[in-house]
Enzyme design. Structure first.
Site: not given
Length: 401
Positions: A46, A111, A113
């Site tokens: 995807e 991830d 951040d």
């Protein structure tokens, strides 16, 4: 960088040039096709595109590199996200019997951040970053890369600058791509040390004996802590910052440290007083004896978004995607140059020469993107050696029959 050098309103003019001349489609396809070892691996992947005016298009999929290239050059996405490999082609998910369209595999991703560090950085907040707090990303990469390689045995780790305020890690080993949700959660929890939300004052609690992984992580933190925490963030300088540190020390030595700090104003000397108290406590106490290590970890240890790591179908921003708010390109980070990696220089160079002026160039090799694509090539060459081994193994198994 002055805002005059990058204007988000110019993206509709710049993106067609970027996707037509600079985006490394060949390497991109080579990565996500994984040597063609598994049938339909690329075709069942995807992709998600964010278009102008925040139009969000999910479940995009492509049969070939050429098809992906044409569609991206036609749609000129402001942002590209990569999702899972599904049981069926994502662009046909509406035609598949309900319940049979399943996410099967995806890279193990992390991830990190900078906004998650707002309680321990005073130089910036929210989406803003500077060279002072960027050290936190360097520490995070050092700690997690070592653990993923040495503790879990993974080899093919792609670290990518997010384009704004953080970094992503794509663990591309076959074993990592096949991990279940439970296994991904277990890896993410093993690597998570910071516990509790905004209301939690003490977010790190160490027990005896200290786990070898935490000791290895401390060795990294100790290298960066004096410059990052004591000098650049001045955590033992301003009263507000000092009070925050003292809230993390055991109550029975709090008064002593407060008194000592009255006579000593230099942050490095104050930290020595903290360490001296910790040494005394380790000789006499069973509880709270590692408080100075807990402080260092609370201020410097990686803060993971565990939900991103544990979901197989979770989307993550693609390498070489453009960040629409900054104009920076998400580029792979060469760990050999980690301590000198500068997202601000990248912004200056990539935008000014590769992005704003790239109508003068015919391909990325003549721009500052070249070194990042070259490193990506090196990463893919290393992975290709494992693909060849797998293809030979499959070939030998077929011959046995």
């Amino acid at each position: 960088m002055p805002s005059s050098d990058y204007d988000p309103a110019s993206l509709p003019d710049l993106l067609p040039l970027y996707y037509r001349r600079l985006f490394p489609f060949s390497q991109y396809y080579r990565w996500l096709n994984y040597g063609g070892v598994q049938k339909n691996y690329f075709q069942n992947r995807e992709f998600s595109f964010t278009l102008k005016d925040d139009i969000y298009v999910r479940y995009q999929s492509f049969t070939t590199q050429n098809e992906l290239e044409k569609e991206m050059q036609k749609m000129n996405p402001y942002k590209i996200d990569i999702g899972a490999i599904y049981s069926h082609r994502p662009n046909q998910h509406n035609t598949v019997k309900s319940g049979t369209f399943q996410a099967l595999e995806k890279e193990l991703v992390f991830d990190i951040d900078m906004t998650d560090y707002d309680d321990v950085r005073s130089c910036c907040s929210a989406a803003d970053i500077c060279c002072k707090c960027w050290t936190l990303m360097t520490i995070a990469i050092r700690i997690l890369d070592r653990a993923l390689r040495e503790d879990f045995g993974f080899q093919h780790l792609l670290w990518v600058y997010s384009g704004r305020r953080g970094v992503h890690c794509w663990v591309c080993d076959e074993a990592a791509r096949k991990l279940s949700v439970a296994a991904r959660s277990a890896v993410a929890e093993y690597l998570s040390l910071i516990k509790g939300g905004e209301e939690t004052v003490k977010k790190v609690v160490l027990t005896d004996p200290i786990h070898p992984f935490i000791r290895e992580s401390l060795a990294v933190v100790e290298r960066y802590f004096p410059r990052y925490a004591l000098q650049e963030q001045d955590i033992l300088g301003r009263k507000e910052s000092v009070d925050k540190v003292l809230s993390l020390v055991p109550e029975d030595i709090l008064f002593t440290l407060q008194q000592d700090f009255q006579n000593e104003k230099k942050p490095e000397s104050r930290w020595k007083l903290v360490r001296d108290q910790a040494t005394k406590k380790q000789a006499t106490a069973k509880k709270g004896q590692y408080f100075e290590k807990e402080i260092m970890l609370q201020y410097c240890y990686p803060r993971l978004d565990v939900n991103v790591s544990k979901g197989v179908n979770h989307l993550l921003k693609s390498p070489f995607s453009v960040h629409p708010k900054t104009g920076r390109i998400s580029v792979p980070i060469n760990l050999k140059e980690l301590d000198v990696f500068d997202p601000f220089a990248l912004f200056e160079q990539t935008c000014k020469y590769s992005f704003i002026s790239f109508h003068f160039f015919t391909d990325y090799k003549r721009t500052t993107l070249a070194k990042y694509v070259k490193y990506f090539d090196q990463f893919l060459d290393a992975m290709a050696r494992s693909w060849k081994g797998e293809l030979l193994r499959k070939s030998d198994l077929q011959k046995e029959f």
